[in-house]
Motif scaffolding. Sequence first.
Motif, mmCIF file in Angstrom:
data_model
loop_
_atom_site.group_PDB
_atom_site.id
_atom_site.type_symbol
_atom_site.label_atom_id
_atom_site.label_comp_id
_atom_site.label_asym_id
_atom_site.label_seq_id
_atom_site.Cartn_x
_atom_site.Cartn_y
_atom_site.Cartn_z
ATOM 1 N N PHE A 153 0.645 -1.129 0.043
ATOM 2 C CA PHE A 153 0.000 0.005 -0.194
ATOM 3 C C PHE A 153 0.963 1.328 -0.093
ATOM 4 C CE2 PHE A 153 -2.190 -3.513 2.198
ATOM 5 C CZ PHE A 153 -3.626 -3.165 1.690
ATOM 6 N N ASN A 154 0.466 2.080 -0.931
ATOM 7 C CA ASN A 154 1.186 3.496 -1.099
ATOM 8 C C ASN A 154 0.247 4.523 -1.025
ATOM 9 O OD1 ASN A 154 4.309 2.854 -0.959
ATOM 10 N ND2 ASN A 154 3.616 1.481 -2.711
ATOM 11 N N ASN A 155 -0.107 5.451 -0.023
ATOM 12 C CA ASN A 155 -1.038 6.450 -0.096
ATOM 13 C C ASN A 155 -0.299 7.764 0.126
ATOM 14 O OD1 ASN A 155 -2.931 4.301 -0.068
ATOM 15 N ND2 ASN A 155 -2.856 3.782 2.010
ATOM 16 N N THR A 156 -0.672 8.776 -0.489
ATOM 17 C CA THR A 156 0.017 10.042 -0.406
ATOM 18 C C THR A 156 -0.990 11.145 -0.192
ATOM 19 O OG1 THR A 156 0.196 10.265 -2.710
ATOM 20 C CG2 THR A 156 2.314 9.472 -1.408
ATOM 21 N N SER A 157 -0.805 11.962 0.261
ATOM 22 C CA SER A 157 -1.956 13.309 0.514
ATOM 23 C C SER A 157 -0.909 14.464 0.213
ATOM 24 C CB SER A 157 -2.696 13.244 1.530
ATOM 25 O OG SER A 157 -3.867 14.251 1.742
ATOM 26 N N SER A 158 -1.378 15.527 -0.518
ATOM 27 C CA SER A 158 -0.338 16.798 -0.521
ATOM 28 C C SER A 158 -1.189 17.981 -0.757
ATOM 29 C CB SER A 158 0.647 16.594 -1.735
ATOM 30 O OG SER A 158 0.019 16.442 -2.892
ATOM 31 N N ASP A 159 -0.794 19.057 -0.472
ATOM 32 C CA ASP A 159 -1.308 20.456 -0.371
ATOM 33 C C ASP A 159 -0.111 21.398 -0.658
ATOM 34 O OD1 ASP A 159 -4.202 20.400 0.210
ATOM 35 O OD2 ASP A 159 -3.188 19.412 1.978
ATOM 36 N N ASP A 160 -0.285 21.974 -1.771
ATOM 37 C CA ASP A 160 0.900 22.801 -2.288
ATOM 38 C C ASP A 160 0.199 24.163 -2.882
ATOM 39 O OD1 ASP A 160 3.185 24.061 -3.339
ATOM 40 O OD2 ASP A 160 3.173 22.608 -4.755
#
Length: 202
Positions: A153-160
């Motif tokens: 499992f590879n889960n990412t969450s980003s804000d830029d």
Amino acid sequence: MGYGAVINVILKSEYEGYSVNLQNFAIANVAGNNGDDWLMSDQPSVNLFYTNKKINLFANYVHGIAKWNMPIYRETVYKDLMEMKSQETGPNNFYDYKGNVVNGGINYKLNDRHLLSLQGIYTSSKINNEDLFIYDVRDIRDNSTGSFTDNIFNNTSSDDYTLTLFYKGEINDKLNLYTDISYNNYQNDVDSRFIQDGTMLS
């Protein structure tokens, strides 16, 4: 390299007016081999523009989704020790993406030789990716066999978001000035897990 830019072109020197542009890009799976997700990708967007002799305003919003359920196969051989071959079980790579991009700005013409501009962009995304492998394993040394299951499992969450103030000036035919100052904030959360036969290894 992580560099973003907005290019604004005005074709008529004294043009004044506004425009609204709506568009969408989508990928539909008509073969039925993407699970229940017949809509594999969808990216609606809206663009707004307004300009007059002194001011140019623009704004853009894009929302994107993607759902891919693909079959992938892996084979690994450790020389003189072991060989591993994953079973072909159908879709075993599951990719889910949701994202938003908002950008806008104002360009103000101080006069024919000097331009001041304020522009900003915000990007957010969430990506969930899962791989499921059932391996058939053969020990080369004694020709014994076995099997095990890997879940990755590879889960990412980003804000830029970035805000930039630009200045462009023409002093004379041989001297042009350009400067900008930017503020950027980036946050990225990552959750990666490796589970083998129901036991979390990392």
